[in-house]
Design a protein around this motif. Sequence first.
Motif, mmCIF file in Angstrom:
data_model
loop_
_atom_site.group_PDB
_atom_site.id
_atom_site.type_symbol
_atom_site.label_atom_id
_atom_site.label_comp_id
_atom_site.label_asym_id
_atom_site.label_seq_id
_atom_site.Cartn_x
_atom_site.Cartn_y
_atom_site.Cartn_z
ATOM 1 N N ASN A 141 0.939 -1.361 -0.074
ATOM 2 C CA ASN A 141 -0.034 -0.328 0.335
ATOM 3 C C ASN A 141 1.052 1.437 0.198
ATOM 4 O OD1 ASN A 141 -3.600 -0.419 0.358
ATOM 5 N ND2 ASN A 141 -2.581 -1.906 1.812
ATOM 6 N N ILE A 142 1.860 0.944 0.762
ATOM 7 C CA ILE A 142 3.161 2.320 0.959
ATOM 8 C C ILE A 142 3.552 2.808 -0.931
ATOM 9 C CG2 ILE A 142 4.858 3.346 1.825
ATOM 10 C CD1 ILE A 142 4.160 1.940 4.647
ATOM 11 N N HIS B 178 -6.955 -1.207 -5.219
ATOM 12 C CA HIS B 178 -7.481 -2.136 -3.396
ATOM 13 C C HIS B 178 -8.016 -3.581 -4.485
ATOM 14 C CE1 HIS B 178 -6.127 1.059 -1.366
ATOM 15 N NE2 HIS B 178 -7.729 1.895 -1.646
ATOM 16 N N VAL B 179 -8.669 -3.374 -5.244
ATOM 17 C CA VAL B 179 -9.382 -4.830 -5.557
ATOM 18 C C VAL B 179 -8.559 -5.796 -6.359
ATOM 19 C CG1 VAL B 179 -11.027 -6.129 -7.538
ATOM 20 C CG2 VAL B 179 -11.397 -3.650 -6.010
ATOM 21 N N GLY C 40 -3.743 -0.565 6.831
ATOM 22 C CA GLY C 40 -3.129 -0.692 5.683
ATOM 23 C C GLY C 40 -4.204 0.871 4.209
ATOM 24 N N CYS C 41 -5.119 0.501 4.048
ATOM 25 C CA CYS C 41 -6.655 1.592 3.438
ATOM 26 C C CYS C 41 -5.965 3.028 3.728
ATOM 27 C CB CYS C 41 -7.576 0.904 3.685
ATOM 28 S SG CYS C 41 -8.581 2.098 2.124
ATOM 29 N N LEU C 42 -5.886 2.976 5.227
ATOM 30 C CA LEU C 42 -5.795 4.823 5.348
ATOM 31 C C LEU C 42 -4.348 5.012 5.907
ATOM 32 C CD1 LEU C 42 -6.803 6.859 7.164
ATOM 33 C CD2 LEU C 42 -6.012 5.739 9.271
ATOM 34 N N ILE C 43 -3.251 4.428 5.177
ATOM 35 C CA ILE C 43 -1.596 4.636 5.218
ATOM 36 C C ILE C 43 -2.448 4.882 2.775
ATOM 37 C CG2 ILE C 43 0.422 4.444 4.565
ATOM 38 C CD1 ILE C 43 0.272 2.136 7.638
ATOM 39 N N VAL D 39 -12.042 -2.593 -0.531
ATOM 40 C CA VAL D 39 -10.789 -3.520 0.555
ATOM 41 C C VAL D 39 -11.479 -4.401 1.019
ATOM 42 C CG1 VAL D 39 -9.457 -4.171 1.828
ATOM 43 C CG2 VAL D 39 -9.394 -1.614 0.549
ATOM 44 N N LEU D 40 -12.518 -4.339 1.583
ATOM 45 C CA LEU D 40 -13.496 -5.606 2.238
ATOM 46 C C LEU D 40 -13.908 -7.140 0.739
ATOM 47 C CD1 LEU D 40 -14.749 -3.542 5.091
ATOM 48 C CD2 LEU D 40 -12.792 -5.121 5.414
ATOM 49 N N ILE D 41 -14.668 -5.780 0.187
ATOM 50 C CA ILE D 41 -15.515 -6.214 -0.600
ATOM 51 C C ILE D 41 -14.977 -7.443 -1.559
ATOM 52 C CG2 ILE D 41 -17.115 -6.415 -3.096
ATOM 53 C CD1 ILE D 41 -18.163 -3.567 -1.800
ATOM 54 N N ALA D 42 -13.347 -6.937 -1.956
ATOM 55 C CA ALA D 42 -12.456 -7.513 -2.577
ATOM 56 C C ALA D 42 -11.985 -8.628 -1.752
ATOM 57 C CB ALA D 42 -11.492 -6.992 -3.029
#
Length: 622
Positions: A375-376, A410-411, A458-461, A490-493
């Motif tokens: 993610n970074i 994300h997906v 991870g998503c927030l970063i 992210v959660l759906i993926a």
Amino acid sequence: MEPKDNTNGVGQPKGLFIKDRNQDQVELKFDNLYYTVSLGFNKGTKDVLKNISGHFAPSQLVAIMGPSGAGKSSLLDVISGYNLKGVRGKITVNKAERQLDQFRRVSCYIQQDDRLQPLLTVGENMQIAANLKLTADKTPKYKEAVINEILSTLGLEQCKFTRTARLSGGQKKRLSIALELINNPMIMFLDEPTTGLDSSSCSQCISLLRLLAHQGRTIICTIHQPSATLFQMFDQVYILSRGQCLYQGSTGNVVPYLSKLELPCPIYHNPADFVIELACGDHGNDKIDKMINEIQNGKCSAWTDQNDLPVANVPVNEEIEIPQNRITTGAKPKKHKEHVYHETSSYNQLKCLLHRGIIKCARDPDLTYLRIGVNIAVSVLLGSLFLQIGDDGNKIFDNYNLLFSVLMHHVGSTLMLNIINFPSEISILTKEHFNRWYSLKMYYIALNILDVPISTIGCLIFSVIIYLMTGQPMDWSRFGMFTLISWLMVLIAQSLGFIIGIWFNVINGNFVGPIIVVMLMMFSGFGVNLRDIPCYLKWGTYISFLRYGLEALVAAIYKDRPLLPCDDLYCHYKYSAKFLYEVAMPVDQFGNDVIALLISLVVTRVAAYYMLRLRVRARESL
């Protein structure tokens, strides 16, 4: 009230080994057993096991032998209850019809491959197993004493602080046995316990099983072609060929049995090798028929030397005191709730699974560090490529491409990680669930809880880095909307990755996953906008969560935006409404898009759970 302490003053469990508890022993018998499998669509069926019978007494180490394809593993699966589909015949436990719920309380099944948690140490694996398999009235001191005694008996005390992945093949096999000995099952099934072991480890493994059997348990294992030394370690042998029984009795009676049939075993020849040669038909198929008729396909027990049966005078864990009616009644059991079927409460199962999951997350580079690192890295790369374009009217289409790239990151990354990692968990889950460690519901709840912190971090970063580097509007509400949509995607993926990982192996999953993503992209409104999609394909736009995600991100960035700065004399897209019209993206549907994504999340999570149930039950009944 404090739980009763079952330990003595030095921390050893009282009555861990209790003599002459013959009422707890298990005698297994099967008659006229068939096992039929389908050969495929319109290809008919095949009988893998053909009207066989047999009798396995307690305090014996039993070997099921035969050439490849003889039906050894199939027989083990059937009599253990691991396989129920296509089975006909009668299976009795202590002279009463086997009731699976009751039978599984006193039995365990150890598969051929070592299904262990590689990131946990031996001690951690044993501690979690003890917390799951021993009842709540057992104190931590008692559990620790049981663990230490088992590890000492199996020669694993020196490996207590070693991670499972670093153990040798023989040590892993012994650990698989140790984990199931926690609640002291009285009947144990092992599929090819010597596979992958050298001769010394094979001898140690069979010696251990013999010791455990002579303590009062009934231990049944399949073995392909043992050496003469290993063969003599077994008390009883059951020989199969083409789904039929050639011999049942003590190992010492194999040679006399063959001599009676005028099939003398050559001098200095391993009887196990010779009988396998006969079972393969190397000496003629008529010899096979002759042996089947003599042993009456397993009904004859004349070659079992009852005088040599070991006297059960040892360990039955006080924990597994089994009332006589628990395994001998023939009455149909009442339906139990799922938590009654396990030794501990649902809360305790969830707590133990979360504890194990936290340890795994802390040590697994793929599940934790790699996800955050990716993610970074991706956010920095995308931020550098689309540097400060978010507030430029000339680059509004570039910003639109960036928003879609964010969704695809994300997906794609989340989906593929689950497709790769989850299939390896299925085999461990199947073994632990079948052996009554925990309920499937608690496993799935723990899995979902453990995913939330890592996904959120991870998503927030990612959102912070990409939002600042690409110059998106500095507004807390817009940033919150942007991050929320990213998190939901992210959660759906993850859910979609679970579904694919449950039903496909890694190779097939890596093929199916991208295809599904491409199909979702077709109806997302990117490339071909929603206005231009033919009416007979409009249905696809309603099931594509990428469509709702893209709409919501566009709304988060461009809803109620003032004139966009523009360096050119004429800038067509300084009015964001013109751009939104061209790409057919409404900005007044953000709330509806969030609701649609939440519905997609719930549907995929529930679907993943029920597909997991189907997969686990299908594996247990194949």
